[in-house]
Design a protein around this motif. Structure first.
Motif, mmCIF file in Angstrom:
data_model
loop_
_atom_site.group_PDB
_atom_site.id
_atom_site.type_symbol
_atom_site.label_atom_id
_atom_site.label_comp_id
_atom_site.label_asym_id
_atom_site.label_seq_id
_atom_site.Cartn_x
_atom_site.Cartn_y
_atom_site.Cartn_z
ATOM 1 N N UNK A 352 147.109 -29.553 -31.964
ATOM 2 C CA UNK A 352 146.387 -28.700 -32.898
ATOM 3 C C UNK A 352 147.323 -28.156 -33.974
ATOM 4 N N UNK A 353 148.564 -27.855 -33.585
ATOM 5 C CA UNK A 353 149.537 -27.353 -34.555
ATOM 6 C C UNK A 353 149.887 -28.417 -35.589
ATOM 7 N N UNK A 354 150.011 -29.661 -35.155
ATOM 8 C CA UNK A 354 150.308 -30.766 -36.084
ATOM 9 C C UNK A 354 149.198 -30.907 -37.117
ATOM 10 N N UNK A 355 147.952 -30.862 -36.677
ATOM 11 C CA UNK A 355 146.831 -31.032 -37.600
ATOM 12 C C UNK A 355 146.701 -29.840 -38.546
ATOM 13 N N UNK A 356 146.958 -28.636 -38.049
ATOM 14 C CA UNK A 356 146.943 -27.462 -38.927
ATOM 15 C C UNK A 356 148.020 -27.589 -40.002
ATOM 16 N N UNK A 357 149.201 -28.010 -39.590
ATOM 17 C CA UNK A 357 150.299 -28.122 -40.550
ATOM 18 C C UNK A 357 150.023 -29.202 -41.584
ATOM 19 N N UNK A 358 149.392 -30.289 -41.163
ATOM 20 C CA UNK A 358 149.024 -31.342 -42.120
ATOM 21 C C UNK A 358 147.975 -30.826 -43.105
ATOM 22 N N UNK A 359 147.012 -30.058 -42.623
ATOM 23 C CA UNK A 359 145.996 -29.480 -43.508
ATOM 24 C C UNK A 359 146.616 -28.453 -44.451
ATOM 25 N N UNK A 360 147.624 -27.743 -43.985
ATOM 26 C CA UNK A 360 148.301 -26.769 -44.846
ATOM 27 C C UNK A 360 149.033 -27.467 -45.992
ATOM 28 N N UNK A 361 149.813 -28.468 -45.666
ATOM 29 C CA UNK A 361 150.605 -29.158 -46.690
ATOM 30 C C UNK A 361 149.770 -30.081 -47.568
ATOM 31 N N UNK A 362 148.707 -30.616 -47.004
ATOM 32 C CA UNK A 362 147.919 -31.637 -47.717
ATOM 33 C C UNK A 362 146.430 -31.266 -47.655
ATOM 34 N N UNK A 363 146.082 -30.181 -48.318
ATOM 35 C CA UNK A 363 144.686 -29.751 -48.369
ATOM 36 C C UNK A 363 143.845 -30.856 -49.007
ATOM 37 N N UNK A 364 142.847 -31.399 -48.298
ATOM 38 C CA UNK A 364 142.099 -32.550 -48.828
ATOM 39 C C UNK A 364 141.467 -32.286 -50.198
ATOM 40 N N UNK A 365 140.857 -31.099 -50.360
ATOM 41 C CA UNK A 365 140.315 -30.679 -51.652
ATOM 42 C C UNK A 365 141.148 -29.479 -52.121
ATOM 43 N N UNK A 366 142.236 -29.726 -52.847
ATOM 44 C CA UNK A 366 143.195 -28.649 -53.150
ATOM 45 C C UNK A 366 142.586 -27.459 -53.868
ATOM 46 N N UNK A 367 141.600 -27.709 -54.743
ATOM 47 C CA UNK A 367 140.949 -26.628 -55.477
ATOM 48 C C UNK A 367 139.579 -26.278 -54.893
ATOM 49 N N UNK A 368 139.285 -26.835 -53.720
ATOM 50 C CA UNK A 368 137.988 -26.657 -53.062
ATOM 51 C C UNK A 368 136.855 -27.048 -54.010
ATOM 52 N N UNK A 369 135.626 -26.747 -53.642
ATOM 53 C CA UNK A 369 134.483 -26.983 -54.527
ATOM 54 C C UNK A 369 134.328 -25.724 -55.376
ATOM 55 N N UNK A 370 134.145 -25.852 -56.689
ATOM 56 C CA UNK A 370 134.128 -24.649 -57.542
ATOM 57 C C UNK A 370 132.970 -23.708 -57.232
ATOM 58 N N UNK A 371 133.248 -22.423 -57.404
ATOM 59 C CA UNK A 371 132.239 -21.373 -57.299
ATOM 60 C C UNK A 371 131.818 -20.959 -58.714
ATOM 61 N N UNK A 372 130.783 -20.145 -58.782
ATOM 62 C CA UNK A 372 130.386 -19.559 -60.061
ATOM 63 C C UNK A 372 129.858 -18.151 -59.817
ATOM 64 N N UNK A 373 130.323 -17.196 -60.623
ATOM 65 C CA UNK A 373 129.869 -15.813 -60.466
ATOM 66 C C UNK A 373 128.455 -15.662 -61.026
ATOM 67 N N UNK A 374 127.633 -14.913 -60.311
ATOM 68 C CA UNK A 374 126.247 -14.696 -60.745
ATOM 69 C C UNK A 374 126.030 -13.277 -61.252
ATOM 70 N N UNK A 375 127.081 -12.486 -61.280
ATOM 71 C CA UNK A 375 127.011 -11.125 -61.819
ATOM 72 C C UNK A 375 128.405 -10.687 -62.241
ATOM 73 N N UNK A 376 128.477 -9.660 -63.052
ATOM 74 C CA UNK A 376 129.776 -9.109 -63.432
ATOM 75 C C UNK A 376 130.432 -8.498 -62.195
ATOM 76 N N UNK A 377 131.735 -8.788 -62.030
ATOM 77 C CA UNK A 377 132.449 -8.350 -60.832
ATOM 78 C C UNK A 377 133.809 -7.779 -61.229
ATOM 79 N N UNK A 378 134.241 -6.772 -60.499
ATOM 80 C CA UNK A 378 135.589 -6.253 -60.625
ATOM 81 C C UNK A 378 136.419 -6.890 -59.520
#
Length: 495
Positions: A352-378
């Motif tokens: 499990x540690x090996x797979x976590x470390x691989x996911x840490x170093x090599x995030x499959x989607x480095x920027x993830x899927x984009x979000x969008x704000x639906x209201x003004x936020x601080x």
């Protein structure tokens, strides 16, 4: 056409120069309305900061953040884009303001491929998405459902091991075998059978590539014609047509065969059709919704799962001591049996540690899927306007030296004494996202990676053949895969 080439096309168009002065100061002279906006790097007229993304946006944005901070505001054409690059900022965004950032931008390529965003991954936040997520979590990817497909995982894994065994220590393309394994498992679980032909694999590979492509029209509406000129619009329409025909055949075939007692198990298309027919959730699914959901599972599951496993094996080949330690754990657990079984996995902390470390170093989607704000936020002390597109640089967060010791090194041991996990509760490691829009297929993906990696090192001594196997160069796209395949010689061992 590559992202860089597209940028060169429209950024060098003659009329852009004519708009230089006009565009330059109309936007800068329009005041910030006294809002405290995040810091921004200088931008060019019309294209904004697009020229700064390069071929590896996650790396380029990380470099820019070194000067402008963990929360910075860029412009991709006419679209304001927030880049979040720290644990603290990601936690505040996802945990404190999760609802405000729970939606997705309506990008043109996903809109076309996923039936006007009727899938769970790209759907805008609202009642439709909530109903579809409920169906996915409760009926498609629940713990009980994932466990019910154990036989499929075992059968496909055994077939792959047999292929490696039959190679008789000659060189095998392990990357190709892992891709086929993942493809076969997901096809059988989702569609009820494998589709192993080249045309099928290439079709879904093309769809995945398009999702990661940059569409000029999504960010600069006045230059939407560039997508036609570059061929992206034509390719998207063609791939959608082929996908739609394929998925029509799949759904119609399942409707026709319903009631066939010879069916081995209920696949995910069967389940969706049952929900549609019985209206058991009170939410009426139509055929387009079903096809969009199927497509999400096929594209979202296949590439990211095999990519994560491939990176883990590449790192083990580069670090023989880690490989030896994992093999020792596997052979102690296996105790001479023919295979490691899924009940054994909870007793394998180093795996499990090996797979976590691989996911840490090599995030499959480095920027993830984009979000969008639906209201003004601080956020983080800054004013974030409604309609801002947001990218979390999960790759940069996972390499933050203030959070990780020796962040560039492959050290699975760091997780043996750490409670940090990848399930969305620890913002130092969010390869599957977090909050409302966290990937619902985490368990499905991880159990494949764990059981396959455990048995590979249990049954074989793997030796890298050729420099490409150890080369960590990346491909470009929404999913960052290993550029060169892993070629190995596999020597069977007596457990």
């Amino acid at each position: 056409m590559s992202f860089t080439l597209q940028v060169l096309i429209f950024s060098s168009l003659p009329f852009i120069l004519a708009l230089l002065v006009l565009k330059s100061y109309i936007s800068s002279s329009s005041s910030k309305n006294h809002k405290n906006l995040p810091p921004s790097p200088p931008k060019l007229p019309l294209i904004g900061n697009l020229h700064q993304l390069g071929s590896s946006p996650h790396r380029s944005l990380h470099a820019i953040a070194q000067n402008y901070g963990p929360v910075m505001l860029l412009r991709f054409g006419s679209v304001p884009v927030l880049i979040v690059s720290s644990v603290k900022a990601a936690r505040e965004m996802i945990k404190t303001h999760d609802l405000a950032f729970a939606s997705r931008p309506a990008l043109s390529i996903p809109r076309k491929l996923f039936y006007e965003l009727k899938d769970i991954g790209f759907a805008e936040y609202g009642e439709y998405w909530r109903q579809l997520k409920s169906i996915t979590v409760l009926h498609l990817l629940s713990h009980k459902r994932v466990q019910s497909y154990r036989q499929v995982r075992e059968e496909e894994m055994d077939l792959m091991m047999e292929k490696i065994q039959k190679a008789n220590e000659s060189v095998v393309n392990l990357s190709g075998l892992l891709a086929s394994l993942t493809n076969n498992i997901i096809c059988r679980v989702t569609l009820g059978k494998t589709y192993d032909g080249r045309r099928f694999k290439r079709l879904f590979a093309r769809a995945g590539e398009l999702v990661g492509c940059f569409s000029v029209g999504s960010y600069i509406p006045s230059l939407r014609w560039v997508d036609r000129l570059s061929g992206i619009e034509r390719k998207t329409n063609q791939v959608f047509k082929e996908l739609d025909e394929f998925l029509d055949g799949v759904v119609d075939g399942h409707v026709t065969r319903k009631g066939d007692l010879a069916t081995e198990y209920e696949d995910l298309v069967d389940i969706l059709l049952d929900i549609q027919r019985d209206n058991r959730t009170g939410f009426q699914l139509n055929k387009r919704m079903i096809k969009a959901t199927i497509l999400d599972l096929l594209i979202g599951g296949t590439d990211t799962t095999s990519t994560s496993l491939e990176w883990a094996i590449a790192e083990l080949l580069r670090h023989p001591q880690a490989m030896k330690k994992l093999q020792q754990e596997a052979r102690e657990i296996g105790q001479g049996r023919s295979r490691i079984v899924e009940e054994d996995l909870e007793k394998m902390p180093y795996l499990k540690a090996v797979l976590k470390e691989a996911l840490r170093l090599h995030t499959p989607l480095p920027l993830l899927v984009p979000h969008e704000s639906t209201q003004d936020v601080k956020l983080f002390g800054y004013d974030i306007p409604s309609g801002t597109q947001v990218h979390i640089n999960a790759w940069a967060i996972a390499r933050d030296p203030s959070k990780w010791e020796a962040p560039e090194d492959f050290k699975p041991e760091r997780f043996l004494s750490s409670s940090i996990d990848y399930k969305g509760l620890h913002y130092e490691l969010i390869p599957f996202g977090a909050g409302r829009r966290r990937c619902p297929g985490i368990q499905f993906s991880i159990i494949i990676n764990e059981i396959v990696l455990a048995n590979l090192v249990y049954k074989f001594d793997l030796a890298s053949m050729g420099e490409g196997s150890l080369d960590l160069s990346e491909t470009n796209g929404i999913t960052v895969s290993k550029k060169y395949p892993i070629m190995v010689s596999a020597t069977p061992v007596n457990p």
